[in-house]
Write a protein that holds these residues in place. Structure first.
Motif, PDB file in Angstrom:
ATOM      1  N   GLY A  62       0.810  -1.210   0.000  1.00  0.00           N
ATOM      2  CA  GLY A  62       0.000   0.000   0.000  1.00  0.00           C
ATOM      3  C   GLY A  62       0.841   1.257   0.000  1.00  0.00           C
ATOM      4  O   GLY A  62       0.547   2.223  -0.736  1.00  0.00           O
ATOM      5  N   TYR A  63       1.903   1.256   0.807  1.00  0.00           N
ATOM      6  CA  TYR A  63       2.771   2.445   0.815  1.00  0.00           C
ATOM      7  C   TYR A  63       3.447   2.633  -0.532  1.00  0.00           C
ATOM      8  O   TYR A  63       3.554   3.760  -1.038  1.00  0.00           O
ATOM      9  N   SER A  64       3.915   1.537  -1.148  1.00  0.00           N
ATOM     10  CA  SER A  64       4.581   1.632  -2.442  1.00  0.00           C
ATOM     11  C   SER A  64       3.652   2.237  -3.489  1.00  0.00           C
ATOM     12  O   SER A  64       4.047   3.119  -4.271  1.00  0.00           O
ATOM     13  N   ALA A  65       2.385   1.781  -3.504  1.00  0.00           N
ATOM     14  CA  ALA A  65       1.431   2.308  -4.480  1.00  0.00           C
ATOM     15  C   ALA A  65       1.123   3.775  -4.205  1.00  0.00           C
ATOM     16  O   ALA A  65       1.029   4.599  -5.124  1.00  0.00           O
ATOM     17  N   ALA A  66       0.966   4.134  -2.910  1.00  0.00           N
ATOM     18  CA  ALA A  66       0.669   5.519  -2.564  1.00  0.00           C
ATOM     19  C   ALA A  66       1.838   6.435  -2.918  1.00  0.00           C
ATOM     20  O   ALA A  66       1.640   7.543  -3.437  1.00  0.00           O
ATOM     21  N   ALA A  67       3.069   5.980  -2.640  1.00  0.00           N
ATOM     22  CA  ALA A  67       4.246   6.791  -2.953  1.00  0.00           C
ATOM     23  C   ALA A  67       4.384   6.996  -4.457  1.00  0.00           C
ATOM     24  O   ALA A  67       4.764   8.080  -4.916  1.00  0.00           O
ATOM     25  N   GLU A  68       4.071   5.972  -5.225  1.00  0.00           N
ATOM     26  CA  GLU A  68       4.145   6.096  -6.678  1.00  0.00           C
ATOM     27  C   GLU A  68       3.116   7.102  -7.192  1.00  0.00           C
ATOM     28  O   GLU A  68       3.392   7.909  -8.091  1.00  0.00           O
ATOM     29  N   ALA A  69       1.919   7.077  -6.588  1.00  0.00           N
ATOM     30  CA  ALA A  69       0.887   8.028  -6.995  1.00  0.00           C
ATOM     31  C   ALA A  69       1.271   9.457  -6.629  1.00  0.00           C
ATOM     32  O   ALA A  69       1.034  10.398  -7.400  1.00  0.00           O
ATOM     33  N   LEU A  70       1.866   9.618  -5.448  1.00  0.00           N
ATOM     34  CA  LEU A  70       2.287  10.948  -5.017  1.00  0.00           C
ATOM     35  C   LEU A  70       3.394  11.506  -5.908  1.00  0.00           C
ATOM     36  O   LEU A  70       3.425  12.704  -6.209  1.00  0.00           O
ATOM     37  N   ALA A  71       4.307  10.643  -6.341  1.00  0.00           N
ATOM     38  CA  ALA A  71       5.440  11.099  -7.158  1.00  0.00           C
ATOM     39  C   ALA A  71       5.010  11.453  -8.572  1.00  0.00           C
ATOM     40  O   ALA A  71       5.638  12.277  -9.235  1.00  0.00           O
ATOM     41  N   GLY A  72       3.961  10.838  -9.043  1.00  0.00           N
ATOM     42  CA  GLY A  72       3.509  11.104 -10.399  1.00  0.00           C
ATOM     43  C   GLY A  72       4.339  10.361 -11.424  1.00  0.00           C
ATOM     44  O   GLY A  72       5.336   9.695 -11.090  1.00  0.00           O
ATOM     45  N   PRO A  73       3.968  10.479 -12.696  1.00  0.00           N
ATOM     46  CA  PRO A  73       4.708   9.762 -13.745  1.00  0.00           C
ATOM     47  C   PRO A  73       6.152  10.254 -13.839  1.00  0.00           C
ATOM     48  O   PRO A  73       6.430  11.457 -13.730  1.00  0.00           O
ATOM     49  N   ALA A  74       7.078   9.300 -14.031  1.00  0.00           N
ATOM     50  CA  ALA A  74       8.490   9.642 -14.176  1.00  0.00           C
ATOM     51  C   ALA A  74       8.747  10.176 -15.581  1.00  0.00           C
ATOM     52  O   ALA A  74       8.163   9.686 -16.562  1.00  0.00           O
ATOM     53  N   ASP A  75       9.636  11.168 -15.674  1.00  0.00           N
ATOM     54  CA  ASP A  75       9.951  11.763 -16.972  1.00  0.00           C
ATOM     55  C   ASP A  75      10.967  10.949 -17.759  1.00  0.00           C
ATOM     56  O   ASP A  75      11.087  11.115 -18.983  1.00  0.00           O
ATOM     57  N   SER A  76      11.717  10.083 -17.063  1.00  0.00           N
ATOM     58  CA  SER A  76      12.760   9.307 -17.727  1.00  0.00           C
ATOM     59  C   SER A  76      13.023   8.041 -16.922  1.00  0.00           C
ATOM     60  O   SER A  76      12.630   7.946 -15.751  1.00  0.00           O
ATOM     61  N   PRO A  77      13.706   7.064 -17.524  1.00  0.00           N
ATOM     62  CA  PRO A  77      14.069   5.864 -16.755  1.00  0.00           C
ATOM     63  C   PRO A  77      14.902   6.187 -15.518  1.00  0.00           C
ATOM     64  O   PRO A  77      14.763   5.533 -14.490  1.00  0.00           O
ATOM     65  N   GLN A  78      15.753   7.202 -15.617  1.00  0.00           N
ATOM     66  CA  GLN A  78      16.568   7.585 -14.471  1.00  0.00           C
ATOM     67  C   GLN A  78      15.693   8.104 -13.332  1.00  0.00           C
ATOM     68  O   GLN A  78      15.924   7.789 -12.152  1.00  0.00           O
ATOM     69  N   ASP A  79      14.669   8.890 -13.681  1.00  0.00           N
ATOM     70  CA  ASP A  79      13.760   9.399 -12.656  1.00  0.00           C
ATOM     71  C   ASP A  79      12.981   8.255 -12.012  1.00  0.00           C
ATOM     72  O   ASP A  79      12.745   8.240 -10.795  1.00  0.00           O
ATOM     73  N   HIS A  80      12.563   7.291 -12.833  1.00  0.00           N
ATOM     74  CA  HIS A  80      11.823   6.146 -12.296  1.00  0.00           C
ATOM     75  C   HIS A  80      12.694   5.363 -11.306  1.00  0.00           C
ATOM     76  O   HIS A  80      12.229   4.971 -10.220  1.00  0.00           O
ATOM     77  N   THR A  81      13.946   5.149 -11.663  1.00  0.00           N
ATOM     78  CA  THR A  81      14.869   4.455 -10.759  1.00  0.00           C
ATOM     79  C   THR A  81      15.047   5.237  -9.472  1.00  0.00           C
ATOM     80  O   THR A  81      15.077   4.661  -8.364  1.00  0.00           O
ATOM     81  N   GLY A  82      15.152   6.551  -9.588  1.00  0.00           N
ATOM     82  CA  GLY A  82      15.301   7.377  -8.404  1.00  0.00           C
ATOM     83  C   GLY A  82      14.099   7.296  -7.487  1.00  0.00           C
ATOM     84  O   GLY A  82      14.241   7.250  -6.252  1.00  0.00           O
TER      85      GLY A  82
END
Length: 488
Positions: A62-82
């Motif tokens: 649940g925390y992982s999903a919530a954190a992903e929603a809060l961060a929004g879509p990543a602009d690049s693979p590097q941002d997604h990894t971060g």
């Protein structure tokens, strides 16, 4: 989920108050009631630990999903990894664990909540442990969704076709991993031949220093070579045991291997050298099954994908479906003490060392052995083979000691009227054979196809692990046509 956990804690308190802390004035044996209460409490604590692990998984996912929603879509693979690294670091700090442990928890939580609903439900109900759930995640890794669901259903859905024999939660984690790995190997969409050929390229020896002037030396080898080395080492070490030998079997194994590797008694040499002399390891009749299988002695060579290295002469039990033996199907054979092996490896083991054969018929409906042929019939040897086919290992719950090291035993003693029929025979390891004769632990009756269970001193019944026989795979009609001739 938190409310359900609180209810479980309340139930545990009732168990302890009603069992362990009540003398039970009307009970004929109040001390027995106290002991039973503590055992019941231990069992309930185990279920609570599983439910607590399920809650932890749910919270992590649940925390992982919530954190992903809060961060929004990543602009690049590097941002997604971060973003992923940030989530892992947060969980690691919250739980006071390493980031590696936090990453593993998040990965397992995602797999359980997204892909393994039956496993997650069983964990929430407390019918399997956290170790069982992690094993299910591990064994379904790299399987497609259909394969993962089939493996999960086999062990956790009693209504599936050909379900596992016995609840998964009643197996200790090590035994559950063995059965899950065996099922995975049998039903993997990629043939075991192809996977073995690929993985054999990774064979290697590893060295790791340890404390107190010690070190670990390990080898990643094809299964037939590793099993042959282990069995040969064990046989040589046992030959050194005696009234004047104070080294343990484990120490003798280590000394034997060191002597073989550091002297002229090398693994590829002409002698079976051991410290202080030589040992001849004779071949022993072993079992192979199929729709009409055969049994052969051991002492075979390894496969070509293993580098052409011969497996030393050793006692090996292999079970081979006859169609795989003939090269018409790719279903795995079974190597005692290891599990599924490629059929080509089994064919090498048979062709390069089998000294005698016995026919073994199996039930084509479920793969269970039916009859051992009388071609070279001697009662004790045939019965011993049957026990090895029926049980596969020591029948005591949780024991992983395999057939070749076990001891035949009358369940009802011969002196008390017991027969020497299969239904009155077991093959416990030395430890559990001694347990039977020196304590109140007693085996239950067996059948031709089912090993005995055990009754503890408290009167609890514990079922033995039953092998999951499967019907053999039949080749396609166009493949079998070459084996048949029709009259003109």
């Amino acid at each position: 989920m938190a409310e359900a956990l609180a209810v479980s804690f309340a139930e545990l308190a009732v168990v302890l108050r009603g069992g362990a802390y009540s003398s039970g004035s009307g009970d004929a044996d109040p001390l027995r009631r106290v002991a039973d209460g503590f055992l019941d409490g231990l069992a309930e604590i185990s279920r609570l630990e599983a439910k607590s692990a399920a809650l932890k998984v749910w919270l992590a996912a649940g925390y992982s999903a919530a954190a992903e929603a809060l961060a929004g879509p990543a602009d690049s693979p590097q941002d997604h990894t971060g973003q992923e690294m940030a989530v892992v670091a947060e969980v690691a700090c919250a739980l006071t664990v390493s980031e590696r442990s936090a990453g593993a928890l998040l990965s397992e939580a995602h797999a359980l909540t997204a892909s393994l609903p039956l496993t997650f439900s069983a964990l929430r109900a407390g019918t399997i442990s956290w170790q069982h759930a992690r094993i299910m995640v591990d064994e379904t890794t790299n399987l497609d969704p259909t394969g993962a669901q089939a493996l999960e259903a086999h062990f956790l859905d009693p209504h599936v076709v050909n379900p596992a024999r016995g609840p998964a939660g009643e197996l200790i984690p090590g035994r559950f991993r063995h059965k899950a790995r065996t099922w995975r190997e049998r039903h993997h969409p990629v043939s075991i031949e192809r996977r073995h050929t690929r993985c054999a390229a990774d064979r290697r020896v590893e060295y790791s220093p340890d404390r107190d002037g010690m070190a670990w030396l390990s080898a990643y080898l094809p299964a037939d070579q590793a099993a042959g080395i282990w069995d040969r080492t064990t046989t040589a070490a046992r030959a050194l045991q005696g009234p004047h030998e104070d080294r343990t079997l484990s120490q003798l194994r280590a000394d034997t291997v060191a002597t073989w590797l550091l002297t002229n008694n090398s693994a590829g040499g002409a002698t079976d050298g051991v410290p202080g002399g030589t040992v001849d390891v004779p071949g022993e009749t072993v079992g192979m099954t199929g729709t009409a299988g055969v049994t052969g002695g051991s002492g075979a060579t390894g496969t070509a994908v293993g580098g052409g290295v011969p497996s030393p002469r050793a006692q090996v039990l292999i079970t081979v479906p006859v169609m795989a033996l003939l090269g018409l199907t790719d279903e795995p054979a079974m190597l005692d003490g290891y599990g599924p092996i490629p059929p080509s490896m089994a064919r090498h083991l048979i062709a390069d060392g089998a000294e005698s054969f016995h026919r073994v018929l199996v039930d084509p409906r479920d793969g269970a052995p039916l009859e051992i042929g009388r071609t070279s019939y001697r009662l004790t040897k045939a019965q011993r083979q049957w026990l090895r086919l029926r049980d596969g290992k020591c029948p005591f719950p949780g024991c992983s000691n395999y057939s070749l090291d076990n001891e035949a035993d009358h369940l009802l003693a011969w002196a008390h009227g017991g027969t020497t029929g299969i239904s009155n025979l077991g093959q416990p390891c030395h430890k559990h054979h001694r347990l039977k004769h020196t304590s109140a632990w007693k085996p239950t009756t067996a059948t031709k196809n089912e090993p005995p269970g055990w009754i503890s001193p408290t009167g609890r019944h514990y079922a033995s692990e039953h092998p999951d026989w499967e019907p053999p795979t039949l080749p396609a009609p166009e493949t079998t046509g070459a084996l048949c001739t029709t009259p003109p």
